[in-house]
Structure formats: C-alpha cells, structure tokens
Design a protein around this motif. Structure first.
Motif, PDB file in Angstrom:
ATOM      1  N   VAL A  85       0.562  -8.547  -2.170  1.00  0.00           N
ATOM      2  CA  VAL A  85      -0.641  -7.883  -1.647  1.00  0.00           C
ATOM      3  C   VAL A  85      -1.503  -8.866  -0.831  1.00  0.00           C
ATOM      4  O   VAL A  85      -2.707  -8.677  -0.697  1.00  0.00           O
ATOM      5  CB  VAL A  85      -1.502  -7.223  -2.745  1.00  0.00           C
ATOM      6  CG1 VAL A  85      -0.764  -6.064  -3.365  1.00  0.00           C
ATOM      7  CG2 VAL A  85      -1.923  -8.225  -3.809  1.00  0.00           C
ATOM      8  N   ARG A  86      -0.867  -9.892  -0.273  1.00  0.00           N
ATOM      9  CA  ARG A  86      -1.535 -10.902   0.541  1.00  0.00           C
ATOM     10  C   ARG A  86      -2.525 -11.723  -0.268  1.00  0.00           C
ATOM     11  O   ARG A  86      -3.472 -12.290   0.270  1.00  0.00           O
ATOM     12  CB  ARG A  86      -2.283 -10.294   1.742  1.00  0.00           C
ATOM     13  CG  ARG A  86      -1.370  -9.590   2.712  1.00  0.00           C
ATOM     14  CD  ARG A  86      -2.118  -9.254   3.973  1.00  0.00           C
ATOM     15  NE  ARG A  86      -1.245  -8.548   4.896  1.00  0.00           N
ATOM     16  CZ  ARG A  86      -1.581  -8.204   6.114  1.00  0.00           C
ATOM     17  NH1 ARG A  86      -2.774  -8.503   6.575  1.00  0.00           N
ATOM     18  NH2 ARG A  86      -0.738  -7.574   6.894  1.00  0.00           N
ATOM     19  N   THR A 135     -12.029  -7.757  -5.625  1.00  0.00           N
ATOM     20  CA  THR A 135     -12.339  -6.419  -5.125  1.00  0.00           C
ATOM     21  C   THR A 135     -13.842  -6.154  -5.048  1.00  0.00           C
ATOM     22  O   THR A 135     -14.345  -5.787  -3.995  1.00  0.00           O
ATOM     23  CB  THR A 135     -11.682  -5.346  -6.011  1.00  0.00           C
ATOM     24  OG1 THR A 135     -12.072  -5.561  -7.362  1.00  0.00           O
ATOM     25  CG2 THR A 135     -10.181  -5.417  -5.919  1.00  0.00           C
ATOM     26  N   VAL A 213      -0.241  -1.919   0.774  1.00  0.00           N
ATOM     27  CA  VAL A 213      -1.481  -2.700   0.832  1.00  0.00           C
ATOM     28  C   VAL A 213      -1.190  -4.098   1.374  1.00  0.00           C
ATOM     29  O   VAL A 213      -1.948  -4.650   2.169  1.00  0.00           O
ATOM     30  CB  VAL A 213      -2.137  -2.779  -0.572  1.00  0.00           C
ATOM     31  CG1 VAL A 213      -3.225  -3.837  -0.604  1.00  0.00           C
ATOM     32  CG2 VAL A 213      -2.706  -1.427  -0.956  1.00  0.00           C
ATOM     33  N   PRO A 217      -3.038  -3.489   5.198  1.00  0.00           N
ATOM     34  CA  PRO A 217      -4.121  -2.968   4.348  1.00  0.00           C
ATOM     35  C   PRO A 217      -4.884  -1.811   4.994  1.00  0.00           C
ATOM     36  O   PRO A 217      -5.202  -0.813   4.337  1.00  0.00           O
ATOM     37  CB  PRO A 217      -5.043  -4.177   4.175  1.00  0.00           C
ATOM     38  CG  PRO A 217      -4.236  -5.358   4.537  1.00  0.00           C
ATOM     39  CD  PRO A 217      -3.185  -4.912   5.481  1.00  0.00           C
ATOM     40  N   GLN A 218      -5.145  -1.917   6.293  1.00  0.00           N
ATOM     41  CA  GLN A 218      -5.899  -0.879   6.995  1.00  0.00           C
ATOM     42  C   GLN A 218      -5.153   0.451   6.945  1.00  0.00           C
ATOM     43  O   GLN A 218      -5.722   1.497   6.635  1.00  0.00           O
ATOM     44  CB  GLN A 218      -6.099  -1.328   8.453  1.00  0.00           C
ATOM     45  CG  GLN A 218      -7.066  -0.477   9.235  1.00  0.00           C
ATOM     46  CD  GLN A 218      -8.495  -0.706   8.786  1.00  0.00           C
ATOM     47  OE1 GLN A 218      -8.810  -1.724   8.181  1.00  0.00           O
ATOM     48  NE2 GLN A 218      -9.356   0.254   9.053  1.00  0.00           N
ATOM     49  N   VAL A 227      -7.274   0.917  -2.136  1.00  0.00           N
ATOM     50  CA  VAL A 227      -6.792  -0.453  -2.021  1.00  0.00           C
ATOM     51  C   VAL A 227      -7.335  -1.337  -3.135  1.00  0.00           C
ATOM     52  O   VAL A 227      -6.595  -2.096  -3.758  1.00  0.00           O
ATOM     53  CB  VAL A 227      -7.163  -1.033  -0.637  1.00  0.00           C
ATOM     54  CG1 VAL A 227      -6.804  -2.511  -0.564  1.00  0.00           C
ATOM     55  CG2 VAL A 227      -6.449  -0.266   0.461  1.00  0.00           C
ATOM     56  N   LEU A 231      -5.280  -3.617  -5.895  1.00  0.00           N
ATOM     57  CA  LEU A 231      -5.471  -5.062  -6.045  1.00  0.00           C
ATOM     58  C   LEU A 231      -5.841  -5.408  -7.487  1.00  0.00           C
ATOM     59  O   LEU A 231      -5.297  -6.353  -8.070  1.00  0.00           O
ATOM     60  CB  LEU A 231      -6.583  -5.558  -5.094  1.00  0.00           C
ATOM     61  CG  LEU A 231      -6.266  -5.512  -3.606  1.00  0.00           C
ATOM     62  CD1 LEU A 231      -7.463  -5.971  -2.798  1.00  0.00           C
ATOM     63  CD2 LEU A 231      -5.060  -6.373  -3.284  1.00  0.00           C
TER      64      LEU A 231
END
Lengths: 348, 510
Positions: A85-86, A135, A213, A217-218, A227, A231
């Motif tokens: 998820v980066r 988040t 995601v 993500p966008q 999202v 996360l």
C-alpha cells in the motif's frame, strides 16, 4: 436487474476465438517467475554454504535456519502488505521487543493463554497506533513508524526495567519447538500465515482493495474504496504478525528483554523487496517474501558457521537490501520506458 | 414527482479556493434520453460530474434522483443511487487485471472471497458487448490507452445503474471505436437508461443526443432539443460570441526548392511500434502533420524523436547535423522540443507558477551572465510578460500557478516554454486535446507563428479537422507505417480519413 437489460438490449457478438483459456495461468505464471528469481540465488547460496561451511547440512542447523526464517517471514508478510500500500513499517523491531516483553511478563503473572493473547494484543496495539498516525494525522508512514520505532523501543525497555525477564512456565517455553512430524510450530505457523496472506492478496475483496490502494490511491478512492480503512487494516495486520512472531520468539528463547529485534526492520524490508514486492506499491509477492526469508536466514547461519564476526552480518544484510532495491528500481525504470501509460502508476 | 426526470439537478453551486466553478446550474434528464452536456473547458462540466459521482459535495443546490433528494458523500453513495460514471481521468489500477478493475469495489464475492470464475465470465460478457478483444486476466497497465478507455466504460456498465454519465468517452478512441461506442450509447438509451454525454466532439453530440444542455462560465445557459440547434449555433452558445474562423496562410508553399538543410531529417528510422522504417523531412517554417489512428505508428515515431523510446536503427539530423536522441535530455540538447499529449502528467509542473513553467526548458547556453546560475525574477518576469502578450495567455501576472489555469491557457504556457527552449524542431502531440473551441484557434495561430519564426514543426494529432487546419504537409500512418503524404489542397478530411483507414487507392490526386 437494470444491468440485465443492458446486456439483453444489445446483440452480443460471439466471443473472439481462443481468448478464453490461458488467462488465470498468466497471472499465476508471473508470480511464479518472480518467485523463481529469488529461488535461484537461494539454491546457489545453499550449494555454496554446503560446500564451504562445516556442519551446514546437519539436522540441527537446517532446523535452526527454518525457524529463524519462519520468524522473519511472519513479520515479512505484514511488511509485504505495508509496502504494497506504498507504506512501510519501521517499528517492527521495537514492536517485537515490546510484544515479547509483555508476553514474558504476562505469561509469568497470568498464565500461558492470557499471556499469549496479551502478547498478540500488544502487537495489534502498535499496529493500530501506526495505522492511526498514517490515516488520521496523514503522517507519511516512513516518519510515523520511525517515531513509533523509537518510542516503542523505550517502552519495551521500560516494561522490563532494562533487564531480562526469564519465563518459567515449561508449557510456554516448549511451545515454539513443538514438533509436527519433525516440523516446528513456528515453521507451521509461518506456512499457514503465508498461505493466509497469499489468499488474502489474491482471492479476497480486501486483497484487491489493498492492491488498488497501493497501485493508484486516487483511482481507488474514486472507485469508492475507503482508503484509510484499508491502510488501517494493513497496519493492524502488520502489528498482529509482529505480535505472533514475538510470542513464538519469547517461547523459543524463554527469556525476553527490551533489546530484541534491533535492526529487524531492515532485514524484513530486505526480504519483502527481494521477494518481488514493489516499493512503488500495488504489487505483492507473498511467496517471494517467504523464499527471501529462507535466503536471508541461510546467509546469516552460514556466516555464523564460518565464524564471520557479526559486524559482517550487518554488511551482508545491507548489501542484500541494496541488491533487492536495485532490482526493484531497475524493474520500475524498464517498465516506465516501455509503457508510458503505466508510468504514473509505476513511479513512486 | 410527476415527471420522468431520473436526474434533476437544481441550482448547484460549487466553489474552490478562489474560484466559483458552478454558479447555480440546472440539468434534467429523462429515462431513455441522451443528454449532451457541452461547454468550453472550465465551464463547469467536470465539476458537475464529480458531484454526480459523489467525489465532491456541492456548496449549495439540490440533486434529485428518481424523485428523491440525494446527498452524496462518497462514490459508493452515487453508485447506490444508480449513477454510474465513465470518468475522463481513468480510475483504473494498472497493477490489477481487467476483470479486477471492472469489478473493483463491487466485487462478485462470497464472504469476502472473490469468485474468480464468475468475475471472469461477467467481464467477458461486457468485453464482448463492447467488442473489445482483450484477455480479462491481463493487467490493465499493459493495455493501450484506447483499450483502457474501453475498460473504464465496461466498468461503468458492470454496475447496476439508471443513469450513465460519460465524460469524454471517445477522447482516446479511434474513429471506428468511437462510432461503435455511439451505437452502444443509443442502445442503452432505448433500453430505458438516462445518459449524460459530455464531449468536445460536436459531431458526436449531434449524432447521439436527444437534448443538449450548454454550460458557460459555471452557468447553464441553454437547454433544449438537439433539433433546435445546428453546430454553429451551438458553438456560439458555448462561447457566448461568434466563433473566429481560422485561415492559414502558409498553405501550398513548396519547401523542396529551399536550399537550406531541413530542420529535421529522419532517415530509415525504426522504433518499437513501427512496422517499417520511416523517412521524413521537415523544413524551416513548415508545419508537418502526422495523422492516423491510435496505434498507427505516429505516436511511436514522435516518442522515438523525443527520446522517450529508443530507436532501433536509423539516423536523425537537425539542420543537417546528425544527432543522437537517447533520452529526452539528449533530444532537448539536440534542439528538439516535445509537447506531450498528456498535459497534466508530462507537461505542466502544477505547483510552479506560469513564469517558472515557461523558463524550465531554457537551455544553459541561452542563459546569459548571472542568469546561468540564478533565476533573476525581474528578467524572467519581463520575458514572460512579453510572451504573455504575444501568445495571449490569460493570466493577471506571472506568478499564477499553472495548475489553476484552463487547459487552453496551460497549453499556451507550454508553447511559451517551447519558444524559450529555443528548439529548432518542435514536436507537438495533440496540441489542442482538452482545449476549448475558442483557445483552439489561438493555438493554431501560435503553431503557425512558431513555424514562421523558422522552427520545423511536427504536429501529431488524432483530430482530423485540426490536421487540415494547421498542416502544410501531412503524412498519414496506418498499421505501423506511413502510407501516404498529402500536401496543399490535397490535405482534406476525406483524404486523410481514407488513408488512415487503409484505403490507399481511393485517395484523389487532384
């Protein structure tokens, strides 16, 4: 119902010939090939170790490598999800020390089962904390978990007052080495968690959302994916994995202290990336993580057998990490050169 | 509610910091109706779509769906209300397969586990419906832009919906694909769906829409039946004034008599995506257009000339001097400037102001004295102000962030960048994509003036009227190779279309 009429209202042309067969094999195939990329060096290292290290191919050593690899892999599965998820989780080492200390104290004071549950909970709490920082406060994962890494190290040392806590309960200390047809419990747990994580990524809606995601993500958000919830779940899962590894570790060592797991984060990032999980996000390779854990455990064990000073082991982990990162970087670069459409998603 | 309005938008107001994007717009669409929503860029169409999609919430106004007042907070709310959106910016994840993308966030699943087989079968049905021949298991990142567009459409159709909003659905499609899509739109309407169709292509609007709503400057200025309008009346409504005609002056000039070496000469160039080696020449002052469908090779050629993709073999000369374009930097150093067709990702630097965006490609050699090392704001500002006037860039001053401008103004700033880059060869990809009608003409004039100042200009465009408007010469690509060259009066829409579709024999050689 309405969409039924869409299909009815339009003539459906016959399916293009030959387009039905090879599809699932392709997706599976790419994963297998990625895993083989790691398996190759693993086989090579095993052969070299066998040739040069005395006592490498002994039952005790192999079993030692497997259980070390198991503990790395378990934390590695969580890291794999975070990187997908980066994100990243730098707190795994301190969190493991914290969870191990909590486990030791709780087992001594409350008994085996409550002790284990509280140990797992400790991991989940750190994971949830990371997830909330990322988040709710939108702190980049790298610095958020860097902060929790430092803070949790302190908390771990505080719980045991900087000393070691011995675990006396024999039921607990025999747990990790409990043998299932010659295979230790920690290895069995790692295999089950590996299968679970692989299934999660490949076959569940949550897994698709994790990939989405991480990949874009966008696009994920505009598709209606929550999202931040994804996360949060990922960091909690990463924390849970740390908790499981911590319980197994404290059972195996029968003694806990707050200095456990120093540098674990780098080893675990190394195996996740080496396994083929892309730092650009959106690509998880759980099988690769497991194989890379074996590779790293083999390297560590071989260096031990050869009496290489532990300082060199840091150098080795660093080099492996750099090699893995370079491969990942080169792969991303070549991807963005060939397909301009994928560039936005490919570049970190 | 007594009427049939599936969607009834009343007095929607939306503001962004410093901008009032929508000033109270109304829009109504009935079951079985295709509504064309038109307006220049910045008129507020995309904002309204984002509101209908649940991506943004309006400041004021009401949205009614099937007679009920709705308030969307998330995209899922909009989907539940039966609104499905084909977004202009693809909401696709390159790392997921076609099937997973189509069913993203409404997976066919049991207990959280995706039913792979059913997902694939449903995907295949949708792909068949759209006549798209791709493998549902293929990763979306490996598809062409046109195929990605079709996947985005398949995705909208995969949901249960009463209202389908399509934002520029044909932007990346070839002409036959676009035609096919228009057929599907009509069929959806006749099956009782309401469709909101947004496009810059007015011919599509007239071909497919029953009613039209025109937005201008955040207001809905006209709505009514398509039959009440013709194309010029519609353009006038969009602009709020009569459109200017563009007449170009360089047409028919014969550059072959010129004894200067060509600005750009390409010999036997082969590159990925080209099925035959290409030779082209562009003379100083000439606008060479490359036409052809998506995937015909013209974009691949542009990529190879700009250093985006490495050519496999062949030679490139600028002003008679052989150059190597191994990277975008090498191309830039060789005097080749490229304008990307993807303005947002590869063109503008959104967080920098217009002056900085203009100066960014200025070569080292062209900077003098202190300006080699420092950004001298006075000097840069006056350079920009001169360009602003010449290129009619509509900004109050040089410190406006480029990201806040309309597409047309952004494109003008990028052309100003081309001027400052002092390149001798300008490669312009889709120079007016996403640019409104008014700014289009101004950009054509700018392209012409770039050429007049001696640059060799190559325009690669999927917009055939655009090619006709700007080209002195036109090379048409089909299936990976150049199939014909047109010059002067032979550059007509019919000739280009025929060549682009591979009908070489029917080209008239008048």
């Amino acid at each position: 119902m309405p969409e039924q009429s869409v299909l009815e209202a339009t003539t459906v042309p016959t399916a293009p010939s030959g387009a039905t067969k090879p599809r699932s094999r392709r997706v599976l195939g790419s994963g297998v090939i990625d895993s083989l990329v790691v398996a190759g060096p693993l086989v090579a290292i095993v052969i070299v170790a066998w040739a040069i290290a005395p006592n490498f191919m002994t039952g005790a050593n192999i079993s030692n490598i497997l259980s070390n690899a198991a503990l790395l892999a378990i934390v590695g599965f969580g890291m794999t999800l975070a990187i997908t998820v980066r994100g990243i989780d730098l707190s795994v080492g301190s969190a493991q020390a914290f969870a191990a200390c909590v486990t030791g104290i709780s087992v001594n004071s409350l008994g085996v089962v409550p002790g284990i549950l509280i140990g797992l909970l400790a991991g989940v709490v750190v994971g949830a904390l990371n997830g909330m920082l990322v988040t709710l406060f939108a702190i980049p994962a790298f610095v958020a978990t860097l902060a929790t890494m430092t803070a949790m190290r302190g908390v771990a040392l505080l719980t045991t007052d900087g000393t070691s806590v011995y675990i006396s309960d024999p039921h607990f200390t025999q747990l990790a080495t409990l043998s299932f047809g010659g295979v230790e419990l920690s290895v069995v747990v790692a295999i089950l968690l590996g299968i679970g994580t692989w299934f999660l990524v490949r076959h569940t809606t949550l897994g698709k959302h994790i990939l989405a995601v991480g990949g874009r993500p966008q696009a994920a958000a505009e598709s209606g994916i929550r999202v931040s919830r994804v996360l949060l779940v990922v960091y909690v899962l990463a924390g849970l994995m740390v908790g499981i590894a911590a319980v197994l570790l404290s059972s195996r060592l029968a003694v806990v202290n707050g200095t456990y797991g120093v540098g674990l984060e780098l080893q675990v990032i190394a195996i996740a990336v080496l396994g083929g999980t892309s730092l650009a996000g959106g690509r998880a390779n759980v099988v690769g993580t497991a194989i890379a854990a074996l590779l790293l455990a083999t390297v560590n064990s071989t260096l031990n057998l050869l009496n290489v000073p532990s300082y060199w082991q840091y150098v080795a982990v660093g080099l492996i990490l750099l090699a893995a990162l370079s491969v990942d970087g080169i792969r991303r670069m070549s991807k963005s050169r060939t397909g301009r459409a994928s560039q936005a998603g490919g570049a970190a | 509610m007594a009427n049939d309005n599936v969607v009834d938008v009343r007095g929607i107001v939306q503001t962004y910091p410093g901008v009032k994007a929508l000033k109270g717009v109304d829009l109504k669409v009935d079951r079985g109706q295709v509504l064309g929503l038109v307006g220049e860029n910045g008129a507020g169409k995309s904002t309204l779509i984002r509101i209908l999609a649940g991506i943004e919430s309006p400041v004021d106004g009401e949205v009614w769906v099937r007679g009920e007042r709705v308030n969307f907070h998330t995209p899922t709310d909009a989907q539940r209300a039966g609104i499905s959106v084909v977004s202009q910016e693809f909401r696709l994840v390159p790392e997921l397969s076609v099937a997973d993308n189509i069913f993203l966030c409404h997976e066919i699943s049991a207990g959280g586990v995706v039913r792979a087989r059913e997902t694939r079968d449903r995907t295949q049905e949708l792909l068949d419906l759209l006549e798209l021949d791709v493998d549902p298991g293929r990763l979306v990142g490996t598809l062409s832009v046109a195929d990605q567009q079709m996947v985005e459409i398949a995705r909208a159709l995969s949901r249960e919906f009463d209202v389908l909003v399509m934002d520029e659905p044909t932007a990346a499609l070839s002409a036959p694909e676009a035609q096919r899509l228009l057929g599907i739109v009509r069929k959806l309407a006749s099956s009782g769906k309401a469709i909101i169709y947004v496009s810059h292509h007015l011919d599509e609007i007239f071909a497919v829409c029953d009613v039209i709503t025109v937005f201008r400057d955040g207001n809905s200025v006209w709505n009514g039946s398509t039959s009440k309008l013709d194309e010029s009346a519609l353009v006038e409504l969009m602009l709020g004034r009569e459109p200017q005609a563009f007449v170009h002056t360089l047409c028919g000039q014969d550059y072959h008599d010129d004894d200067r070496p060509p600005r750009l000469r390409v010999r036997e160039l082969s590159a990925p995506g080209l099925r035959r080696a290409v030779d082209i020449k562009v003379h100083p002052g000439e606008v060479l257009a490359l036409a052809g469908l998506a995937g015909s090779g013209r974009m691949e050629l542009m990529g190879a000339l700009a250093g985006d993709v490495r050519a496999k073999s062949g030679a490139i000369e600028v002003d008679g001097v052989p150059v190597s374009v191994r990277s975008p930097f090498a191309a830039r150093s060789a005097g080749i400037f490229m304008l990307s067709e993807d303005r947002k990702q590869e063109g503008i630097v959104p967080h920098l102001d217009v002056t900085e965006n203009t100066m960014i490609s200025k070569p080292w050699a062209a900077r003098k004295g202190l300006a080699k090392w420092f950004t001298l704001s006075g000097l840069e500002n006056s350079t920009f102000m001169t360009l602003r006037k010449r290129m009619r860039i509509r900004v109050p001053h040089g410190q406006v962030l480029i990201g806040s401008l309309s597409g047309g103004n952004q494109q003008k700033v990028l052309l100003a960048r081309a001027v400052e880059s002092q390149a001798r060869v300008m490669l312009l990809n889709e120079p007016t994509r996403g640019v409104d009608v008014g700014a289009k003409v101004e950009i054509y004039e700018l392209i012409e003036s770039l050429a007049e100042q001696g640059a060799g200009v190559v325009v690669s465009s999927s917009d055939i009227p655009e090619v006709v408007a700007v080209a002195n010469r036109c090379v048409v690509f089909h299936a990976g190779r150049p199939v014909g060259e047109l010059a002067g009066d032979n550059i007509t829409e019919d000739n280009i279309t025929a060549l682009a579709l591979g009908q070489f024999k029917e080209v008239s050689h008048a």
